[in-house]
Design a protein around this motif. Structure first.
Motif, mmCIF file in Angstrom:
data_model
loop_
_atom_site.group_PDB
_atom_site.id
_atom_site.type_symbol
_atom_site.label_atom_id
_atom_site.label_comp_id
_atom_site.label_asym_id
_atom_site.label_seq_id
_atom_site.Cartn_x
_atom_site.Cartn_y
_atom_site.Cartn_z
ATOM 1 N N PHE A 1 0.865 -1.139 0.006
ATOM 2 C CA PHE A 1 -0.053 -0.116 0.008
ATOM 3 C C PHE A 1 0.764 1.348 -0.157
ATOM 4 N N LEU A 2 2.171 1.051 0.713
ATOM 5 C CA LEU A 2 2.824 2.357 0.780
ATOM 6 C C LEU A 2 3.422 2.760 -0.691
ATOM 7 N N ILE A 3 4.025 1.688 -1.329
ATOM 8 C CA ILE A 3 4.613 1.791 -2.575
ATOM 9 C C ILE A 3 3.440 2.492 -3.517
ATOM 10 N N GLY A 4 2.263 1.832 -3.489
ATOM 11 C CA GLY A 4 1.676 2.177 -4.406
ATOM 12 C C GLY A 4 0.804 3.381 -3.930
ATOM 13 N N PHE A 5 1.234 4.187 -2.929
ATOM 14 C CA PHE A 5 0.458 5.374 -2.434
ATOM 15 C C PHE A 5 -0.015 6.342 -3.260
ATOM 16 N N ASN A 6 0.743 6.664 -4.270
ATOM 17 C CA ASN A 6 0.374 7.430 -5.488
ATOM 18 C C ASN A 6 -0.247 6.757 -6.293
ATOM 19 N N ASN A 7 -1.697 6.326 -5.925
ATOM 20 C CA ASN A 7 -2.105 5.203 -6.957
ATOM 21 C C ASN A 7 -2.676 5.954 -8.204
ATOM 22 N N SER B 1 -0.650 6.734 -10.377
ATOM 23 C CA SER B 1 0.151 6.511 -11.254
ATOM 24 C C SER B 1 0.552 5.283 -11.559
ATOM 25 N N GLY B 2 0.501 4.964 -12.877
ATOM 26 C CA GLY B 2 0.678 3.248 -13.247
ATOM 27 C C GLY B 2 1.831 2.852 -12.817
ATOM 28 N N ALA B 3 2.888 3.488 -12.816
ATOM 29 C CA ALA B 3 4.173 3.173 -12.366
ATOM 30 C C ALA B 3 4.229 2.659 -11.060
ATOM 31 N N SER B 4 3.550 3.633 -10.197
ATOM 32 C CA SER B 4 3.685 3.113 -9.175
ATOM 33 C C SER B 4 2.996 1.811 -8.582
ATOM 34 N N ARG B 5 1.617 1.897 -9.307
ATOM 35 C CA ARG B 5 0.765 0.726 -9.090
ATOM 36 C C ARG B 5 1.689 -0.612 -9.370
#
Lengths: 117, 775, 138
Positions: B143-149, B151-155
């Motif tokens: 959840f923390l890595i994908g916090f900027n949800n 952004s495709g790269a984050s997800r």
């Protein structure tokens, strides 16, 4: 006699599956009901059948003195019969609803999820 | 201790309701939680350094030997202090870094849950508890890595990280189960005493491989390292906290924890040396090819983790000592560098190191922190980094095998790490301030205090290493199963070979810093080899995996009910039929069967006739009536074979079913003949074979002896215990009453469903009328 | 629905008799074939027969409430009969409790009897809800 019951079970299963493989919705429900009956009979049969000895403790006795039919499958089937009524009525209503909305009786035309397809 | 672990989780649950209060100025208050935990753990330093081990156990699933067992020894304490201490600074820093962010409360929630999970991980003494917390860290990290949800790269990075660490978690579970199988316990402390038995066991190698799998994925060891650079998509506080200081060290923690149990073996040591060695050298060299500050730091973090694995693999007392010190060293300088990078990013909106210089003029405190951290990272006296590096060299120097090779590897790694530290910590601050950054504002003190504090700590520990040696380092070495009575850290070790190596490292590394300038050209050069990197292999594997599953799904899940049924039945018939024909002989003992009477033949004939009529009639009404007849025939069977209750129920339900059908029959669609002759023949054969199979199966089962124990029990106790004589009814309302309660609930749901569907129909009609009127 | 006078008249007398019979089946269930399920079904059939003869509206008037209300009532009775031992005697959920002296006609009264009454009510409620809903909109 066991053979006769096995034959009945076989017939019920075969006819149930056959009806379920049809494309007509009503036949599908009838198939489910037949299959359910077959399953009930199968459970009953696998619990071994006993003639003339219901699992009811006679008269003044406190425990069984003679042979008696296994009560466990009977209890299972009793609930199964009642539940299957609930299932059947729900299925019938669902078919009725589906029929009024989609206006088709053909299962093959019902495999798209979009209403407007 | 359980409370301490749960605090993080409780706080995040609390945030669900009170989150909006923590979005504004109050967000600083959130950092009180890790601070409180830090103080709590701080007071254990005294007892633990005296050799005490604090155990707490709470019951969880005693029947499986799973309890919430917690153990606080030197190793756990070191990690707990890091988690809560750096946690405090990160919480503090975040309140300014993400000031006014829409989901700040959510961020704190994830962060607090992560902290709880991480504390649980390092304190668990039970392998199952350890596994649960292990997975929780993976999930919160996702959840923390994908916090900027948005952004495709984050997800994508979040998914990759979850995939890799999740697989590792499963390996850990498998390892735990296997260890339990061998040792009969899930408790790690109990396994300590069985280390020899485990080592001699035939599955020892499997256990080691499983634990390695878990540790290497979590701690980003080659070839599983690639998720970590991707994880840098997370906001900087997360990178600081999870991906440098705490979570990625969980793998190292696991290895250290299991060193006394599984270690000492050649396989264990060599594998760790090889994997750690490759990782540290590979990623240290890699830092040259990066221009993104966070990318550089990510690779140098992987390299540092490699060093830790490498040291654990050396397996000597000196190596454990070096590892313990290096954990602190790395946590201090790497967290500082990440926080500094975060500030630079926050203020200048770039992390491209080629565009950064001279920032000292606009953010002096940050610059001081960065430079101090870089010095510590380079191992230049008088920082704690120097102490750590000396110990590392010393440990490798005393290795019995392949000393030269190990020395070369570690010195080279340190040279490149020095370069990376300088690029990240010094380069942005010295030189001429570019035009574009001339207007950059000085950051808030909430931002620069944490890194400065950490950097100064690195200096203080270096000047006075005795602050940490007995209280913290000694118990760690003891926890890893080595004698630690003679440990004294010192800044000055005398002028010896190790010191000369240190000088060489600093010299070459500094030279390297002046010769190689980070540039896009270098980055592009590395990009050419991208296609054989583990990352692209992983992605290619994923693509193939998805393609295959798409094909598979399309093939089997094609949306035709009868295809599903046909496939299922076909498989069943083939598999069961194959076994039936292969293994049993169809012998029916006619003597054991009961006599056939006229009544029974009649009932059978009625049933079969009813079935045929149901299947083949073209009239729906006839089919329903025939179906009723089938039900009545079954009813007769129940009467014959001592089931009066069933007969009554079947009779009533049969009646009701027919009524139900008749009620709706004319609203139901007419029978259509939709399939041609061939399909019907095919289906007919399939169902006939299936019916035959079931009948044969039933007869075969009947020939086997039966266990009627349950039925006997109910029958014998029906009157004595439950005061009833109809055993079936007693089972329903007494022995299995809860089942019946649930059953009538299901019935009620069916009724509600029917009611709802019917009423919905009326509403749909309304809507249709409305739509028609709009046309 | 067109029905004969005979059915109409008969159903008026049959309803109370069938209901009485269903209660009889319910109560004797613990000792002889019968019980809540069968009893409930018989009672439901009695009402359905009445509705066939006299029309749904008349039956509904006779019932005075929607049969759906029987469902939660029955569920509550069954659940409470299981809860009584927990609340009063600190025994596990659904422990059977029994009166010491037999009561006239019924024999020993126990919590199981109340449980069965709950089942009876649920079955009546469910069956009538389903059939009435369907015949209303059919």
């Amino acid at each position: 006699m066991e053979i006769l019951i096995a034959i009945m079970i076989g017939f019920l299963y075969a006819s149930g599956i056959y009806m379920m493989l049809r494309r007509s919705l009503v036949k599908l429900i009838i198939g489910i009901i037949l299959l359910g009956n077959g399953a009930n009979l199968l459970i009953f049969f696998l619990g071994r059948i006993t003639k003339g000895a219901p699992p009811i403790i006679p008269g003044d006795a406190k425990v069984f003195t003679e042979a008696f039919a296994d009560p466990v499958p009977q209890a299972l089937i009793l609930t199964a019969i009642v539940i299957s009524f609930g299932l059947q009525s729900f299925a019938i209503v669902l078919v009725k609803r589906a029929h009024t909305v989609v206006r088709t009786d053909d299962l093959d035309e019902m495999n798209a999820t979009d209403e407007d397809s | 201790m359980l409370t301490a672990i749960l605090t993080g989780f409780l706080f995040s649950i609390f945030l669900v309701f009170a989150g909006r209060f923590f979005k504004g100025k109050l967000s600083l208050l959130a950092s009180l939680i890790p601070l409180g935990l830090f103080i709590y753990f701080f007071q254990f330093i005294g007892p633990v350094s005296n050799g005490e081990v604090i155990m707490r156990s709470y019951q969880w699933i005693p029947s499986f030997g799973v309890d919430l067992g917690f153990k606080l020894d030197g190793l756990s304490l070191l990690f707990s202090l890091l988690i809560s201490g750096i946690g405090f600074l990160v919480f503090f820093y975040t309140s300014s870094y993400l000031k006014g962010h829409q989901y700040l409360d959510r961020f704190y929630g994830y962060l607090a849950s992560f902290m709880g999970a991480m504390l649980g991980l390092v304190l668990s003494d039970n392998m199952i508890t350890l596994f649960v917390f292990w997975e929780l860290t993976s999930i919160t990290s996702f959840f923390l890595i994908g916090f900027n949800n948005t952004s495709g790269a984050s997800r994508r990075s979040a998914l990759t990280a979850l995939g890799i660490t999740g697989i590792g978690g499963l390996l850990l579970l498998a390892g735990a189960l296997l260890l339990n199988n061998i040792s009969g316990t899930y408790s790690i402390s109990e396994m300590l005493s069985m280390s020899e038995a485990i080592g001699d066991h035939e599955h020892y190698l499997t256990v080691v491989l499983l634990i390695f799998g878990a540790a290497f994925t979590k701690s980003a060891q080659f070839p599983f390292h690639f998720w970590l650079p991707g994880a840098m998509k997370a906001p900087t506080p997360v990178s600081t906290y999870l991906h440098s200081a705490t979570m990625v060290k969980a793998g190292v923690y696991l290895l250290m924890r299991f060193t006394p149990v599984l270690g000492g073996d050649n396989i264990w040591n060599t594998s760790l040396l090889v994997v750690g060695g490759i990782t540290m050298l590979y990623s240290a060299v890699h830092t040259i090819f990066r221009t993104d500050l966070k990318g550089i730091l990510a690779y140098s973090t992987i390299s540092a983790l490699g060093i830790l694995v490498f040291l654990t693999g050396l397996g000597t007392r000196e190596a454990f000592l070096a590892a313990a010190v290096f954990i602190i060293v790395h946590a201090l300088y790497k967290a500082t560098l990440f926080l500094v990078t975060g500030i630079i990013d926050h203020q200048t909106h770039t992390r491209d190191v080629t565009r950064l210089a001279g920032l000292n003029k606009v953010m002096l405190p940050v610059g001081i922190a960065g430079i101090l951290a870089a010095i510590s990272s380079a191992g230049i006296p008088p920082t704690i980094g120097f102490v750590g590096k000396e110990l590392t060299y010393e440990a490798s120097f005393h290795s019995e095998t392949l000393m030269i090779l190990l020395m070369v590897a570690i010195v080279l790694t340190k040279i490149f790490l020095l370069y990376a530290g300088f690029v990240a910590g010094i380069k942005p601050f010295i030189g001429k301030l570019p035009e574009e950054h001339a207007q950059v504002k000085s950051p808030d003190f909430v931002l620069w205090t944490p890194p400065l504090l950490l950097a100064i700590l690195g200096l203080v520990f270096g000047v006075a290493p005795f602050i940490i040696d007995t209280p913290i380092i000694k118990p760690v070495v003891e926890a890893m199963g080595a004698d630690a009575s003679e440990i004294h850290l010192a800044l000055w070790h005398g002028f010896n070979t190790v010191f000369i190596l240190s000088l060489i490292t600093i010299g070459i590394g500094t030279a390297l810093y002046f010769i190689i300038k980070p540039s896009e050209k270098l980055e592009a050069a590395a990009g050419r080899f991208e296609f054989i990197s583990p990352e692209s292999l992983y992605e290619r594997f994923n693509r193939i995996f998805i393609d295959v599953s798409n094909f598979w799904t399309d093939f089997f899940q094609n949306g035709y009910l009868r295809n599903y049924i046909s496939i299922i039945i076909l498989f069943l018939v083939v598999l069961v039929g194959y076994i039936l024909i292969g293994s049993t002989n169809f012998v029916i003992d006619y003597h054991s069967l009961s006599r056939i009477t006229v009544y029974e033949i009649t009932a059978t004939l009625i049933l079969i006739a009813g079935i045929f009529y149901t299947v083949f009639t073209q009239s729906r009404l006839a089919a329903v009536v025939a179906m009723g007849v089938v039900g009545l025939a079954i009813c007769l069977i129940f009467v014959f074979y001592s089931a009066p209750d069933l007969a009554m129920t079947q009779f009533s339900i049969d009646t009701l079913t027919v009524i139900l059908f008749v009620l709706v029959l004319y609203k139901l669609p007419k029978y259509l003949k939709l399939s041609d002759y061939k399909t019907r023949l095919r289906d007919g054969i399939l169902s006939a074979v299936f019916g035959l199979l079931v009948a044969t199966l039933a007869l075969q089962v009947i020939a086997e002896p039966v266990n009627k124990e349950i039925g006997e029990y109910y029958a014998q106790n029906a009157y004595l215990e439950a005061h009833g004589k109809n055993v079936v009814n007693v089972i329903l309302v007494d022995f299995r009453g809860v089942d019946t309660l649930i059953e009538i609930s299901v019935l009620s749901i069916a009724a509600v469903g029917v009611f709802g569907l019917m009423k919905l129909r009326l509403k749909m009609a309304d809507r249709k009328r409305y739509q028609d009127s709009q046309k | 629905m067109r029905t004969t006078i005979i059915l109409k008249t008969a159903s008026n007398y049959l309803l109370p008799v069938l209901l009485l019979f269903s209660v009889f089946i319910l109560l004797r269930g613990h000792y002889l074939p019968g019980g809540g399920f069968v009893g409930g079904l018989v009672a439901a059939i009695a009402f359905i027969l009445h509705s066939f003869a006299n029309g749904l509206k008349k039956t509904k008037e006779l019932l005075m409430m929607h049969p759906g209300y029987l469902i939660p009532t029955g569920l509550a009775i069954s659940f409470l009969s299981g809860l009584v031992p927990v609340a009063l005697f600190d025994l596990p959920f659904m422990t059977g409790l029994w009166s010491h002296d037999p009561v006239a006609i019924l024999g020993n009264i126990g919590s199981a009897l109340f449980f069965d009454i709950g089942v009876y009510l649920v079955v009546v409620g469910v069956t009538l809800t389903i059939i009435f809903t369907i015949s209303e909109s059919a």
